[in-house]
Design a protein around this motif. Sequence first.
Motif, PDB file in Angstrom:
ATOM      1  N   ALA A 331       0.839  -1.202   0.000  1.00 31.51           N
ATOM      2  CA  ALA A 331       0.000   0.000   0.000  1.00 31.51           C
ATOM      3  C   ALA A 331       0.871   1.248   0.000  1.00 31.51           C
ATOM      4  O   ALA A 331       2.035   1.227   0.421  1.00 31.51           O
ATOM      5  CB  ALA A 331      -0.935   0.005   1.216  1.00 31.51           C
ATOM      6  N   PHE A 333       0.269   4.875   1.509  1.00 29.69           N
ATOM      7  CA  PHE A 333      -0.535   5.812   2.291  1.00 29.69           C
ATOM      8  C   PHE A 333       0.297   7.060   2.598  1.00 29.69           C
ATOM      9  O   PHE A 333       1.420   7.205   2.125  1.00 29.69           O
ATOM     10  CB  PHE A 333      -1.028   5.155   3.579  1.00 29.69           C
ATOM     11  CG  PHE A 333      -1.944   3.987   3.351  1.00 29.69           C
ATOM     12  CD1 PHE A 333      -3.003   4.084   2.461  1.00 29.69           C
ATOM     13  CD2 PHE A 333      -1.750   2.784   4.012  1.00 29.69           C
ATOM     14  CE1 PHE A 333      -3.848   3.006   2.242  1.00 29.69           C
ATOM     15  CE2 PHE A 333      -2.592   1.702   3.801  1.00 29.69           C
ATOM     16  CZ  PHE A 333      -3.646   1.814   2.916  1.00 29.69           C
ATOM     17  N   GLY A 338      -2.969   6.261  -1.775  1.00 31.53           N
ATOM     18  CA  GLY A 338      -3.725   5.214  -1.116  1.00 31.53           C
ATOM     19  C   GLY A 338      -3.964   3.976  -1.954  1.00 31.53           C
ATOM     20  O   GLY A 338      -4.907   3.224  -1.691  1.00 31.53           O
ATOM     21  N   ALA A 356      -7.651   3.651  -1.583  1.00 29.32           N
ATOM     22  CA  ALA A 356      -8.243   4.263  -0.391  1.00 29.32           C
ATOM     23  C   ALA A 356      -7.559   5.603  -0.147  1.00 29.32           C
ATOM     24  O   ALA A 356      -6.615   5.689   0.644  1.00 29.32           O
ATOM     25  CB  ALA A 356      -8.090   3.350   0.822  1.00 29.32           C
ATOM     26  N   ALA A 359      -6.221   7.736   3.476  1.00 28.74           N
ATOM     27  CA  ALA A 359      -6.213   6.786   4.599  1.00 28.74           C
ATOM     28  C   ALA A 359      -4.979   7.022   5.466  1.00 28.74           C
ATOM     29  O   ALA A 359      -3.858   7.176   4.955  1.00 28.74           O
ATOM     30  CB  ALA A 359      -6.239   5.352   4.090  1.00 28.74           C
ATOM     31  N   HIS A 361      -4.808   4.978   8.453  1.00 29.51           N
ATOM     32  CA  HIS A 361      -4.716   3.749   9.244  1.00 29.51           C
ATOM     33  C   HIS A 361      -5.155   2.573   8.389  1.00 29.51           C
ATOM     34  O   HIS A 361      -6.093   2.676   7.594  1.00 29.51           O
ATOM     35  CB  HIS A 361      -5.603   3.837  10.490  1.00 29.51           C
ATOM     36  CG  HIS A 361      -5.714   2.545  11.238  1.00 29.51           C
ATOM     37  ND1 HIS A 361      -4.749   2.097  12.110  1.00 29.51           N
ATOM     38  CD2 HIS A 361      -6.685   1.584  11.231  1.00 29.51           C
ATOM     39  CE1 HIS A 361      -5.108   0.931  12.608  1.00 29.51           C
ATOM     40  NE2 HIS A 361      -6.273   0.596  12.087  1.00 29.51           N
ATOM     41  N   PHE A 362      -4.451   1.443   8.551  1.00 32.83           N
ATOM     42  CA  PHE A 362      -4.790   0.194   7.865  1.00 32.83           C
ATOM     43  C   PHE A 362      -4.519  -0.944   8.827  1.00 32.83           C
ATOM     44  O   PHE A 362      -3.505  -0.957   9.529  1.00 32.83           O
ATOM     45  CB  PHE A 362      -3.935   0.020   6.604  1.00 32.83           C
ATOM     46  CG  PHE A 362      -4.128  -1.317   5.934  1.00 32.83           C
ATOM     47  CD1 PHE A 362      -4.973  -1.443   4.847  1.00 32.83           C
ATOM     48  CD2 PHE A 362      -3.462  -2.453   6.381  1.00 32.83           C
ATOM     49  CE1 PHE A 362      -5.148  -2.676   4.233  1.00 32.83           C
ATOM     50  CE2 PHE A 362      -3.637  -3.680   5.776  1.00 32.83           C
ATOM     51  CZ  PHE A 362      -4.492  -3.786   4.690  1.00 32.83           C
ATOM     52  N   THR A 373      -9.668   0.521   6.629  1.00 26.70           N
ATOM     53  CA  THR A 373      -8.881   1.730   6.404  1.00 26.70           C
ATOM     54  C   THR A 373      -9.638   2.886   7.040  1.00 26.70           C
ATOM     55  O   THR A 373     -10.869   2.917   7.014  1.00 26.70           O
ATOM     56  CB  THR A 373      -8.661   2.010   4.911  1.00 26.70           C
ATOM     57  OG1 THR A 373      -9.925   2.187   4.260  1.00 26.70           O
ATOM     58  CG2 THR A 373      -7.910   0.856   4.253  1.00 26.70           C
ATOM     59  N   TYR A 386     -14.223   5.600   8.429  1.00 26.50           N
ATOM     60  CA  TYR A 386     -13.542   4.342   8.146  1.00 26.50           C
ATOM     61  C   TYR A 386     -14.334   3.540   7.117  1.00 26.50           C
ATOM     62  O   TYR A 386     -15.534   3.772   6.896  1.00 26.50           O
ATOM     63  CB  TYR A 386     -13.337   3.519   9.425  1.00 26.50           C
ATOM     64  CG  TYR A 386     -14.611   3.012  10.067  1.00 26.50           C
ATOM     65  CD1 TYR A 386     -15.196   1.807   9.653  1.00 26.50           C
ATOM     66  CD2 TYR A 386     -15.227   3.717  11.090  1.00 26.50           C
ATOM     67  CE1 TYR A 386     -16.361   1.339  10.229  1.00 26.50           C
ATOM     68  CE2 TYR A 386     -16.389   3.254  11.675  1.00 26.50           C
ATOM     69  CZ  TYR A 386     -16.945   2.066  11.241  1.00 26.50           C
ATOM     70  OH  TYR A 386     -18.114   1.608  11.803  1.00 26.50           O
TER      71      TYR A 386
END
Length: 554
Positions: A331, A333, A338, A356, A359, A361-362, A373, A386
Amino acid sequence: MAPPIPLLAVRGSDGTSLLCGPPRCEPHLAFKRDSRPSRCLTFSRDGTLFSWCNGHNVSVVRSADGSIASTFDLPKTSLLDFSPLGSILVTWQPYSKTQDSLQGDPNLQLWDIESGQLIKALYQKKVDSWCPSWSEDEKICVRCVNNELHFYENNDFNSIANKLHMQKVSDFQVSPGGQPSKVAVYVPGSKGAPSFVRLYQYPVLGGPTAALANKSFFKADRVSIAWNRKASAVLVTASTEVDKTGASYYGEQMLHYLAVNGETTLVQLPKNGPIYDVAWSPSSAEFCVVYGFMPAKATVFNLKCDPVFDFGTGPRNAAYYSPQGHILILAGFGNLQGQMEVWDVKKYKQVSKPQAPDATHFSWCPDGEHVVTATCSPRLRVSNGYKIWHYTGSVLHRWDVEAGSELWEVCWQPFLSGIFPERAVKYQAALSELGTTEAPPKQAYRPPALRHLPATPSAKLHEDEPPQNMRPGGEKVLSKSALKNQKKREAKKAAKQEAKPEPLCDPAPISNNRLETSSGDPEADKKIKNLKKVENTRTLTCTHKPQECCAVIG
């Protein structure tokens, strides 16, 4: 017996909630939502207990039925954690002094959850490594005090069972798993001496041959230590604040490998640049590294630190293995868009490529089928909320905060390994009313004056490298775009071959016998040889029709 449904804890400016999910994440009926903003929350290792602090007290409840296990009058608590077996709750609040107490009060407290009694109060001024580290069976506990390690046994904190005396120990990590427990210790370098990381097996801590492995290195202001699940090896990411060569704004990073059998090595990374993330596979046999200047590379290595599979380059800065280890998500981020690349680890085949944006947080759900996410404050104070995803790229649930509110944290309920078995990887997108978020292909900007003309291939700033199987005899795996570009190159090459002009006439072969004839006079032979060269040149550049082509003069 059906596996349990994981819970999702949500903490924000409007309170703390427990949700049943996935996929829909509806409120947990047995948990009474706390409408007061909380400072922190956490689950026990097995997920049976849940604790949070709302600025008035610290509450501990049982996750299954929401019943209260214990309550503590600790309004200033900023950090919480459980011991591995869930028998002790650790609370930390910022250290402070008062006029009445110049030394200050102990700010690190260990509580017995069952009785609610205080076990031990300790001083912990720094927030770094604030929580004691236990072995999984809680037989030993380790704290770093005044640059040395203190070992406690069987949760008896009134006496120190053992000490590791080393100069300026700044970081350590206790190995996962059962006995015998091991600990990795980092000591920064000073006065020209190198930094080093050593592995010890408790209780053998003294003597020159006590260390299981030792790795020394320069260029290290700080390190990140990561054990694999089987506690057989450690990955150490050494970082410097400043790159003296000026090649990187983020300093320099190097990755070192240490095994408990004494093997140590520097992991060779083919591309220069920062090391963004290092992740162990749950199988403990492989690890993935995301590294290099953007577009970053991602490579899976085995325990010999040989590359197994190269995912090529792309906009990524993080790697996440599923709890079962059968899926890997790469990923991008933070300051990236994202994009998430979902890969089947066994076949090294891409499953989906959702996106995403924004984002912060994952995290994987313990079932290995879903991920969450989130866009949280204070990293981003707008568009907080989220999403619950299926790894095939489908968005199953979405929640956005109300205007004027903020989302601070989301956290899955953990489970012990083996509760959720590994399932076969699916390649077809899961059904969802919200659909998927596959990023549409983007075209280069074309001025209005050129839009009526046929599109021409545009030059990219960076050509993405395709994935490649690095195993001996492995075949190269190409993405859709790489296959398309390869076909274009082959078609262009074939067109050039067809457009190449053919010679209008074929020169008559020159007899070798005539070249070998000699008149006996060297000067005459030289003139005859030059004359033949001229006639051959005329024959090759002849413009007559084939039937009128002049013959070679003998």
